[in-house]
Design a protein around this motif. Structure first.
Motif, PDB file in Angstrom:
ATOM      1  N   THR A  14       1.077  -1.193  -0.006  1.00  0.00           N
ATOM      2  CA  THR A  14       0.012  -0.021  -0.042  1.00  0.00           C
ATOM      3  C   THR A  14       0.958   1.300  -0.158  1.00  0.00           C
ATOM      4  O   THR A  14       0.634   2.266   0.275  1.00  0.00           O
ATOM      5  CB  THR A  14      -0.840   0.080   1.083  1.00  0.00           C
ATOM      6  OG1 THR A  14      -0.100   0.114   2.492  1.00  0.00           O
ATOM      7  CG2 THR A  14      -1.960  -1.012   1.046  1.00  0.00           C
ATOM      8  N   LYS A  33      -1.408  -9.229  -5.372  1.00  0.00           N
ATOM      9  CA  LYS A  33      -1.664 -10.351  -4.481  1.00  0.00           C
ATOM     10  C   LYS A  33      -3.419 -10.530  -4.491  1.00  0.00           C
ATOM     11  O   LYS A  33      -3.970  -9.594  -4.466  1.00  0.00           O
ATOM     12  CB  LYS A  33      -1.317 -10.169  -3.083  1.00  0.00           C
ATOM     13  CG  LYS A  33      -1.587  -9.223  -2.216  1.00  0.00           C
ATOM     14  CD  LYS A  33      -1.241  -9.136  -0.665  1.00  0.00           C
ATOM     15  CE  LYS A  33      -1.577  -7.774  -0.030  1.00  0.00           C
ATOM     16  NZ  LYS A  33      -1.133  -7.877   1.459  1.00  0.00           N
ATOM     17  N   PRO A  36      -6.875  -9.939   0.562  1.00  0.00           N
ATOM     18  CA  PRO A  36      -6.742 -11.086   1.761  1.00  0.00           C
ATOM     19  C   PRO A  36      -8.231 -11.188   2.089  1.00  0.00           C
ATOM     20  O   PRO A  36      -8.676 -12.366   2.845  1.00  0.00           O
ATOM     21  CB  PRO A  36      -5.966 -10.430   2.953  1.00  0.00           C
ATOM     22  CG  PRO A  36      -5.329  -9.164   2.227  1.00  0.00           C
ATOM     23  CD  PRO A  36      -5.666  -9.069   0.827  1.00  0.00           C
ATOM     24  N   TYR A  37      -9.013 -10.122   2.267  1.00  0.00           N
ATOM     25  CA  TYR A  37     -10.536 -10.351   2.612  1.00  0.00           C
ATOM     26  C   TYR A  37     -11.359 -11.478   1.817  1.00  0.00           C
ATOM     27  O   TYR A  37     -12.273 -12.055   2.206  1.00  0.00           O
ATOM     28  CB  TYR A  37     -11.365  -9.020   2.526  1.00  0.00           C
ATOM     29  CG  TYR A  37     -10.754  -8.053   3.756  1.00  0.00           C
ATOM     30  CD1 TYR A  37     -10.772  -8.326   4.949  1.00  0.00           C
ATOM     31  CD2 TYR A  37      -9.904  -7.083   3.193  1.00  0.00           C
ATOM     32  CE1 TYR A  37     -10.290  -7.586   6.012  1.00  0.00           C
ATOM     33  CE2 TYR A  37      -9.459  -6.161   4.202  1.00  0.00           C
ATOM     34  CZ  TYR A  37      -9.843  -6.434   5.613  1.00  0.00           C
ATOM     35  OH  TYR A  37      -9.196  -5.495   6.255  1.00  0.00           O
ATOM     36  N   GLN A 119     -14.445  -6.166   1.859  1.00  0.00           N
ATOM     37  CA  GLN A 119     -13.719  -5.161   1.288  1.00  0.00           C
ATOM     38  C   GLN A 119     -12.591  -5.678   0.475  1.00  0.00           C
ATOM     39  O   GLN A 119     -12.391  -6.568   0.813  1.00  0.00           O
ATOM     40  CB  GLN A 119     -13.791  -4.003   2.065  1.00  0.00           C
ATOM     41  CG  GLN A 119     -12.592  -4.245   3.245  1.00  0.00           C
ATOM     42  CD  GLN A 119     -12.422  -3.403   4.556  1.00  0.00           C
ATOM     43  OE1 GLN A 119     -13.630  -3.386   5.213  1.00  0.00           O
ATOM     44  NE2 GLN A 119     -11.423  -2.355   4.518  1.00  0.00           N
ATOM     45  N   THR A 121      -8.368  -4.298   0.134  1.00  0.00           N
ATOM     46  CA  THR A 121      -7.242  -3.373   0.811  1.00  0.00           C
ATOM     47  C   THR A 121      -6.970  -2.453  -0.105  1.00  0.00           C
ATOM     48  O   THR A 121      -6.169  -1.526   0.490  1.00  0.00           O
ATOM     49  CB  THR A 121      -5.966  -4.311   1.142  1.00  0.00           C
ATOM     50  OG1 THR A 121      -5.667  -4.981   0.083  1.00  0.00           O
ATOM     51  CG2 THR A 121      -6.414  -5.397   2.320  1.00  0.00           C
ATOM     52  N   ASP A 122      -7.414  -2.067  -1.347  1.00  0.00           N
ATOM     53  CA  ASP A 122      -6.873  -0.902  -2.058  1.00  0.00           C
ATOM     54  C   ASP A 122      -8.111  -0.079  -2.250  1.00  0.00           C
ATOM     55  O   ASP A 122      -7.775   1.168  -1.952  1.00  0.00           O
ATOM     56  CB  ASP A 122      -6.376  -1.376  -3.323  1.00  0.00           C
ATOM     57  CG  ASP A 122      -7.209  -2.065  -4.304  1.00  0.00           C
ATOM     58  OD1 ASP A 122      -8.349  -2.655  -3.970  1.00  0.00           O
ATOM     59  OD2 ASP A 122      -7.045  -2.134  -5.593  1.00  0.00           O
ATOM     60  N   GLY A 123      -9.076  -0.463  -2.788  1.00  0.00           N
ATOM     61  CA  GLY A 123     -10.216   0.584  -2.929  1.00  0.00           C
ATOM     62  C   GLY A 123     -10.860   0.865  -1.395  1.00  0.00           C
ATOM     63  O   GLY A 123     -11.196   2.043  -1.139  1.00  0.00           O
ATOM     64  N   ASP A 124     -11.017  -0.419  -0.608  1.00  0.00           N
ATOM     65  CA  ASP A 124     -11.602   0.274   0.869  1.00  0.00           C
ATOM     66  C   ASP A 124     -12.866   0.561   0.781  1.00  0.00           C
ATOM     67  O   ASP A 124     -13.327   0.870   2.011  1.00  0.00           O
ATOM     68  CB  ASP A 124     -10.625   0.899   1.551  1.00  0.00           C
ATOM     69  CG  ASP A 124      -9.562   0.289   2.507  1.00  0.00           C
ATOM     70  OD1 ASP A 124     -10.201  -1.021   3.054  1.00  0.00           O
ATOM     71  OD2 ASP A 124      -8.431   0.655   2.610  1.00  0.00           O
ATOM     72  N   THR A 125     -13.848   0.409  -0.403  1.00  0.00           N
ATOM     73  CA  THR A 125     -15.074   1.028   0.066  1.00  0.00           C
ATOM     74  C   THR A 125     -16.173   0.192   0.493  1.00  0.00           C
ATOM     75  O   THR A 125     -17.233   0.512   0.990  1.00  0.00           O
ATOM     76  CB  THR A 125     -15.624   1.272  -1.627  1.00  0.00           C
ATOM     77  OG1 THR A 125     -15.898   0.098  -2.356  1.00  0.00           O
ATOM     78  CG2 THR A 125     -14.717   2.208  -2.246  1.00  0.00           C
ATOM     79  N   ALA A 126     -16.109  -1.357   0.434  1.00  0.00           N
ATOM     80  CA  ALA A 126     -16.797  -2.214   0.885  1.00  0.00           C
ATOM     81  C   ALA A 126     -18.361  -1.926   0.253  1.00  0.00           C
ATOM     82  O   ALA A 126     -19.548  -2.234   1.050  1.00  0.00           O
ATOM     83  CB  ALA A 126     -16.891  -2.121   2.433  1.00  0.00           C
TER      84      ALA A 126
ATOM     85  N   ALA B 187     -17.026   6.327  -0.653  1.00  0.00           N
ATOM     86  CA  ALA B 187     -17.326   5.806   0.667  1.00  0.00           C
ATOM     87  C   ALA B 187     -16.048   6.469   1.689  1.00  0.00           C
ATOM     88  O   ALA B 187     -15.211   7.064   0.909  1.00  0.00           O
ATOM     89  CB  ALA B 187     -16.882   4.359   0.614  1.00  0.00           C
ATOM     90  N   GLY B 208      -5.276   3.116  -2.020  1.00  0.00           N
ATOM     91  CA  GLY B 208      -4.767   2.505  -1.112  1.00  0.00           C
ATOM     92  C   GLY B 208      -3.604   3.097  -0.451  1.00  0.00           C
ATOM     93  O   GLY B 208      -3.154   2.393  -0.078  1.00  0.00           O
ATOM     94  N   ARG B 309      -2.403  -1.854  10.515  1.00  0.00           N
ATOM     95  CA  ARG B 309      -3.282  -2.846   9.951  1.00  0.00           C
ATOM     96  C   ARG B 309      -2.066  -4.042   9.898  1.00  0.00           C
ATOM     97  O   ARG B 309      -2.568  -5.331   9.953  1.00  0.00           O
ATOM     98  CB  ARG B 309      -3.755  -2.525   8.616  1.00  0.00           C
ATOM     99  CG  ARG B 309      -4.111  -3.873   7.678  1.00  0.00           C
ATOM    100  CD  ARG B 309      -5.296  -3.431   6.837  1.00  0.00           C
ATOM    101  NE  ARG B 309      -4.836  -2.736   5.431  1.00  0.00           N
ATOM    102  CZ  ARG B 309      -5.984  -2.385   4.979  1.00  0.00           C
ATOM    103  NH1 ARG B 309      -7.284  -2.416   5.064  1.00  0.00           N
ATOM    104  NH2 ARG B 309      -5.373  -1.651   3.848  1.00  0.00           N
TER     105      ARG B 309
END
Lengths: 262, 392
Positions: A14, A33, A36-37, A119, A121-126, B187, B208, B309
């Motif tokens: 990141t 990668k 992870p979620y 969600q 880990t890059d956009g993180d918008t969920a 968001a 990110g 994190r």
């Protein structure tokens, strides 16, 4: 049961910075990668398949390199994978991303359940999972931490809602996003990785998606637009202390005392 | 619309330059320039590349909706058992600031069962009109009826901007509604501003990384955003001047395919979101065993221990202790960070803390940009010595 798991390849780091002089993004050429979620969604799907039989198909959108992440899902146990890859999808916001993904899902034929990570880990918008569900005309639940029952036409899930846990029974087909640690994900198997056949992965472009409206894709299909990117503001009202650790701990102690924290 | 490559203007040097400019590795050059689907449309190749090599061609200008038909900044007032979630009150505070630019009213949307008191509470925070969908079928959060009520509100009231708390409920409901009305949704905004033309400027960390993005929704209405708890401040209570408007949905819109079986109160657990003092640690902590002495120092400070994190990903901490965009947002009176580099993700979750003290041995760590007091030094030396001075 026909299960589809949506996954995304995210940057391996990141560590992105803006050059303060030129305003250019600096990004190290680190390999991507699997988000992870997404591992928890994959694991949930595999466990459902163990109970009910059926197939687990994975779907991703991204550049050709994202095939690598899809191979990983196959090595974990997915039956087949689809990659949506086209420059026409570039610059998509949440809505245009969701639109392309739901078009991909429609092209994959029928399904009973769609699973997503909560969600990326890059956009993180969920937000993409819920938008995809609405566009497909199905219900969804987010942040699912437990699946207590699955039948041929329903799934019972629990998720955390502020200070309560809500358990609900949903009709299939539907979409769920999985909370981190809902399940312990399995590792990719080297044996399966070696056995992957090319025909297990399908790459689809915009032209391969029936009924796709191009004007709803990519930057063009995005109601939100990035006007400007900039490095975060620095706190101008600040003091920095340097010195030996004795001096620093003394200053810190004095500061905490003066501010009445100790 | 899109990027157009003008091969005739690209010699090998220009090609190489363009390859190096692209932060996403989407450009390659083999005598001809190629842009792959890794392109994020950041347009840096247009702006920073050799003049005219890559251009951005707009098709016909996008159709702009009639923005005058859309009025008001609406807050989705999340409630449970009649209690308004504090994030909704914070959003009312922000909405009142935003409408100073446009002169629009502050609206609130309240969905639930027996929520009259909650509606009155909203009025006492200065809301001009509270639209209430009050029905036993809306007692629990069930996605379809809630989305139907929300969409009905948008269709009938036509609010220009809609602010939703980024709670589990808000993050589930807002995207469903936004997809239905084809609205732009941003968001976890950390700052909001209003333009005179009613465009809502939404600012959030992006890509990110350590970058902020200003995001607008120039052509469509409504414009949706979600905001975390404790980013903004709730206004003072005042004598109510607004009104309550009762709304109703036909029975078929109150039904869905989900049946809530039960809701159980979660066991009380220590939540870093409400802590007044926090000690946050990051990758500067060398081993898991060191957390013991750090926890001891947190106890002396009366602080809750929190982390970044990477430490959650390493399995050292439960996710509940994580500060940042993908963890909790905190707003304590004091936060001390030790061995935290200070990514934008992390900063977004704590930058509104009253006092920020950072300890890091790297003088260039970005945490020093957000700290009020920076200590350039080794946490392994400073913290034990601090503990010594505090005695015990």
């Amino acid at each position: 049961m026909d299960l589809i798991v949506c996954v995304k390849q995210v940057p391996g780091t990141t560590n992105v910075e803006v050059d303060p002089v030129t305003g250019v993004l600096k990004r190290d050429g680190v390999a991507g990668k699997l988000n992870p979620y997404d591992l928890f969604a994959l694991e949930a799907a595999f466990r459902i398949r163990e109970k009910t039989g059926g197939t687990v198909r994975t779907l991703s959108m991204g550049p050709n390199q994202a095939v690598q992440s899809l191979r990983e899902t196959l090595a974990m146990g997915a039956d087949s994978a689809v990659l949506l890859s086209d420059r026409k999808f570039a610059g998509a916001d949440v809505q245009a991303t969701s639109y392309a993904i739901q078009s991909g899902i429609r092209a994959m034929g029928g399904f009973d359940l769609i699973l997503c990570g909560k969600q990326t880990t890059d956009g993180d918008t969920a937000q993409v999972g819920a938008e995809v569900a609405e566009m497909l005309g199905i219900e969804h639940a987010t942040n699912v931490s437990e699946i207590s029952e699955i039948t041929k036409d329903s799934i019972t899930v629990t998720f955390s809602l502020d200070d309560v846990l809500q358990m609900q029974k949903m009709s299939l087909p539907c979409l769920i996003t999985l909370e981190k640690d809902a399940f312990t994900p399995r590792l990719p198997s080297f044996r399966r990785m070696k056995a992957i056949k090319e025909e297990q992965i399908t790459v689809l472009t915009a032209a391969d998606l029936p009924g796709l409206e191009e004007k709803r894709c990519g930057l063009k299909g995005s109601p939100t637009q990035v006007e400007k990117i900039f490095p975060p503001e620095k706190n101008s009202d600040k003091e920095t202390f340097r010195g030996t650790s004795d001096e620093l701990s003394e200053t810190l102690y004095g500061l905490l005392k003066a501010k009445k924290f100790i | 619309m899109g990027l157009v490559i003008h091969q005739e203007k690209i010699d090998p040097a220009a090609g190489e330059k363009l390859v190096s400019i692209c932060p996403f590795g989407a450009i390659s050059y083999d005598g001809k320039l190629h842009i792959s689907s890794a392109c994020k449309m950041c347009k840096l190749c247009v702006k920073k590349g050799p003049e005219g090599a890559v251009t951005f061609e707009e098709e016909a200008p996008a159709a702009v909706c009639n923005k005058d038909e859309w009025k008001g900044v609406a807050v989705f007032a999340e409630q449970r058992r009649g209690r308004v979630h504090p994030v909704s009150l914070e959003l009312v505070g922000k909405a009142r600031e935003l409408v100073k630019v446009t002169g629009h009213p502050v609206l609130a949307l309240l969905i639930g069962s027996n929520v009259r008191e909650a509606a009155e509470e909203l009025l006492s925070y200065g809301v001009d009109r509270v639209y209430v969908y009050d029905d036993p079928a809306l007692q629990d959060f069930v996605i379809t009826p809630y989305a139907n009520a929300f969409a009905d509100f948008i269709e009938r009231v036509k609010p220009s901007s809609i602010l939703v708390g980024a709670t589990v409920l808000g993050r589930s409901l807002a995207p469903k509604v936004a997809a239905r009305v084809r609205a732009g949704l941003t968001a976890d905004c950390t700052m909001l501003e209003m333009k005179e033309n009613t465009d809502l400027v939404q600012i959030r960390p992006a890509f990110g990384g350590n970058i902020m993005a200003r995001i607008v929704t120039p052509n469509t209405r409504p414009q949706f955003c979600t905001v975390r708890y404790k980013i903004f401040s709730a206004p003072e209570k005042e004598a109510p001047h607004g009104e309550i408007v009762s709304m109703a949905l036909p029975a078929e819109k109150l039904a869905g395919k989900t049946e809530v079986l039960r809701t159980v109160k979660k066991p009380e657990e220590t939540d870093i979101s409400d802590a007044e003092v926090i000690l946050a640690v990051g990758r500067g902590v060398k081993s898991r065993d060191d957390l013991e002495f750090i926890a001891g120092i947190a106890e002396k400070l009366g602080a809750k221990l929190a982390c970044t994190r990477p430490l959650v990903e390493a399995g050292w901490f439960d996710a509940k202790h994580q500060i940042g965009l993908s963890g909790r947002t905190v707003k304590p009176k004091l936060i001390i960070t030790a061995g935290v580099s200070g990514s934008v993700q992390f900063a977004a979750g704590m930058r509104s803390s009253d006092v920020i003290i950072a300890i890091n041995n790297d003088p260039n760590a970005s945490v020093f940009d957000i700290a009020h007091y920076g200590f350039v030094g080794d946490l392994y030396e400073i913290l034990p010595k601090l503990a010594e001075k505090m005695g015990g």
